[in-house]
Enzyme design. Structure first.
Site, PDB file in Angstrom:
ATOM      1  N   HIS A 138      -6.225   2.421   1.347  1.00  0.00           N
ATOM      2  CA  HIS A 138      -5.394   3.570   1.717  1.00  0.00           C
ATOM      3  C   HIS A 138      -5.941   4.345   2.925  1.00  0.00           C
ATOM      4  O   HIS A 138      -5.224   4.605   3.886  1.00  0.00           O
ATOM      5  CB  HIS A 138      -5.266   4.543   0.545  1.00  0.00           C
ATOM      6  CG  HIS A 138      -4.740   3.919  -0.704  1.00  0.00           C
ATOM      7  ND1 HIS A 138      -3.674   3.057  -0.697  1.00  0.00           N
ATOM      8  CD2 HIS A 138      -5.115   4.025  -1.997  1.00  0.00           C
ATOM      9  CE1 HIS A 138      -3.426   2.660  -1.939  1.00  0.00           C
ATOM     10  NE2 HIS A 138      -4.293   3.234  -2.739  1.00  0.00           N
ATOM     11  N   ASP A 181       0.898  -1.151   0.000  1.00  0.00           N
ATOM     12  CA  ASP A 181       0.000   0.000   0.000  1.00  0.00           C
ATOM     13  C   ASP A 181       0.935   1.198   0.000  1.00  0.00           C
ATOM     14  O   ASP A 181       1.559   1.508   1.020  1.00  0.00           O
ATOM     15  CB  ASP A 181      -0.891   0.011   1.244  1.00  0.00           C
ATOM     16  CG  ASP A 181      -1.895   1.148   1.178  1.00  0.00           C
ATOM     17  OD1 ASP A 181      -1.531   2.230   0.684  1.00  0.00           O
ATOM     18  OD2 ASP A 181      -3.048   0.966   1.606  1.00  0.00           O
ATOM     19  N   HIS A 182       1.060   1.851  -1.153  1.00  0.00           N
ATOM     20  CA  HIS A 182       2.153   2.825  -1.253  1.00  0.00           C
ATOM     21  C   HIS A 182       1.962   4.034  -0.338  1.00  0.00           C
ATOM     22  O   HIS A 182       2.908   4.759  -0.061  1.00  0.00           O
ATOM     23  CB  HIS A 182       2.397   3.253  -2.711  1.00  0.00           C
ATOM     24  CG  HIS A 182       1.290   4.036  -3.309  1.00  0.00           C
ATOM     25  ND1 HIS A 182       0.208   3.441  -3.902  1.00  0.00           N
ATOM     26  CD2 HIS A 182       1.100   5.364  -3.409  1.00  0.00           C
ATOM     27  CE1 HIS A 182      -0.603   4.376  -4.341  1.00  0.00           C
ATOM     28  NE2 HIS A 182      -0.083   5.559  -4.052  1.00  0.00           N
TER      29      HIS A 182
END
Ligand code: NAD
Length: 489
Positions: free
Chosen positions: A240, A177-178
């Site tokens: 996110h 999950d950047h």
């Protein structure tokens, strides 16, 4: 203060989907940046693997182009690029067939870190895992990196977890999950857990509410078909926004250790209350005009589905049922075609119990604002006396907690989230990656919400492109006597 670069161990990184959009925009330029910074050792190799008929030179040219396109000019050094490209290889491989697998088995070195980045459609994850195992390519020390989306609902996420678990241990699986790779997100943990100042205030007694906003200016673009099956809830909130909420709400882990951190995040997700229908506002952008007056298509045009009920915007009021947060709402908001591209977490503290300065107009809460993009950083708004003579008037000033100057980072030296996360994979550090049970718990909370819309035939409300979303989203806070923070860059 110059950031320290500690080289990682030599590695073989195979990028399945090495010719795809994500590889070209993020993964390959990110690896180049790490090479330039001296973090990727000369003995490391990057092996692009995809379906395209390319030879090694052709692939290196493609990588050189993506560096040209996605790395800022001041970081492009011809000699370093040349040397980096010597570390890049290519293999034509079919995830669903037999092509290329024996070659890959011969190519991979057993005495270095092995990482396999699944940058392909999720429907291929199982095929890749199975073939890596069947051809004896992966071993107990190998790592796999899995891109989003991780499932479409709880059932599919469970199935995906089970497929990967058939060939890899959880300690080998890195679900990206950047958002978790952003400097500021990690700084949030440092600020919370390495200072005595905030933690005593970090609870329902002192925090009035929390706002998490992830606003985009773009529409669904070329991803229309995919997005229409997904929507803002699945595409953004379930992963996110949920991860950001966890970092704000979690208890201090006993140690900064991958499982200790993820255990605490999981507890937060499990404590999320079901969301009532009138605590959610869904929106869909209508047609409009861009800033330069050019006509812009509606969401329905963009996805080519005139009957679509998928949301491109969502705002919701979320409650966490535990001792720390009982009574403090978390407001989440995300959407496309909004007025600015801005992601922010705002922790809004309560007002002082009694103002000794009289009933001054205006709002006077302290707000800790954590900006994720653009201009990553943190500010704490505090009230001070307006300078000069003329009585005791108060004014709000932002206390900059980014310390950009002190850290010598004018934004240039802060690695992109992908760079940091890939280096964490090589180091074997899973702290910033989602664990399987976290993902499942997040779906378990999300699924009934979506099922409710479907059962009620809920339709998203239209909103103008370039706005802050539908009017009703404003009401969500107004009725609680609060207001959203402005969406601005
Ligand atoms: P893409 O369509 O641009 O690229 C797909 C890649 O997969 C290509 O290299 C293609 O050759 C390869 N491929 C397809 N079928 C194959 C097969 N049978 N065998 C071997 N290789 C095959 O996709 P993308 O946008 O790069 O996305 C890759 C993954 O990353 C997806 O899971 C996507 O959801 C995820 N992701 C992408 C982005 C993004 O910004 N592009 C952002 C977040 C997550």
């Amino acid at each position: 203060m110059v950031s320290r670069v500690i080289p990682v161990d030599p590695f073989d990184l195979v990028i399945f989907g090495g010719t795809g959009d994500l590889a070209r925009r993020k993964i390959l330029p990110g690896l180049y940046n790490r090479y330039l910074a001296g973090q990727m050792p000369d003995e490391a190799r990057i092996i692009g693997a995809a379906r395209a008929e390319l030879d090694e030179d052709g692939y290196r040219q493609m990588v050189a182009q993506s560096i040209e396109e996605f790395v800022p000019a001041q970081k492009r050094d011809a000699a370093v690029i040349d040397s980096f490209l010597q570390r890049v290889h290519y293999l034509r491989i079919d995830a669903r067939g037999t092509d290329g697998w024996e070659d890959l088995a011969r190519m991979i070195r057993k005495d270095v870190v092995q990482a396999f980045y699944f940058s392909v459609a999720p429907s291929l994850f199982g095929d890749l895992a199975e073939r890596l195992h069947a051809h004896g390519i992966s071993g107990p020390e190998s790592r796999i990196v899995v891109e989003k989306p991780f499932g479409h609902d709880l059932k599919s996420a469970r199935a995906l977890n089970a497929t990967l678990a058939a060939h890899f241990d959880e300690s080998q699986i890195y679900r990206i999950d950047h958002y978790l790779g952003k400097e500021t997100v990690q700084n949030l943990m440092a600020v919370r857990f390495a200072n005595i100042l905030f933690e005593p205030l970090w609870n329902a007694r002192h925090v009035d509410h929390v706002q998490i906003t992830v606003a985009e200016t773009v529409g669904v673009g070329g991803r229309g078909q995919y997005y229409d099956q997904s929507g803002a809830m699945r595409d953004m909130v379930q992963n996110h926004l949920m991860q950001l909420l966890c970092l704000i709400a979690m208890e201090p882990p006993y140690r900064f250790d991958p499982d200790a951190v993820r255990d605490e995040k999981l507890k937060v997700i499990r404590a999320l209350q079901p969301v009532r229908p009138d605590d959610i506002v869904r929106g869909q952008y209508r047609a409009g005009k861009g800033p330069d007056g050019t006509p812009q298509p509606s969401y329905l045009d963009d996805v080519g589905n005139p009957d679509s009920r998928t949301e491109s915007f969502i705002a919701m009021r979320v409650e966490i049922a535990n001792w720390r947060w009982k009574g403090t709402p978390f407001y989440l908001r995300t959407g496309k075609k909004l007025r600015a591209r801005a992601s922010e977490i705002a922790v809004v503290f309560k007002e002082v119990p009694h103002s000794i300065f009289g009933d001054d107009e205006g709002w006077r809460e302290n707000v800790l604002s954590i900006r994720l993009q653009p201009n990553e950083g943190m500010t704490l708004s505090v009230m001070i006396k307006e300078p000069g003579p003329g009585g005791m008037r108060l004014t709000e000033v932002p206390l900059d907690m980014t310390f950009a100057e002190a850290l010598g980072a004018d934004g240039q030296d802060i690695p992109d989230a992908y760079e940091r996360l890939i280096m964490d994979v090589i180091r074997g550090n899973q702290t910033l990656f989602m664990r399987g049970d976290e993902v499942e718990a997040a779906w378990a909370w999300t699924d009934p919400i979506i099922a409710g819309w479907e059962a009620r035939g809920d339709r998203p409300r239209p909103y103008d492109p370039g706005s802050s979303g539908p009017e009703d989203a404003l009401m969500l806070l107004h009725r609680d006597g609060r207001r959203w923070r402005e969406i601005r860059e």
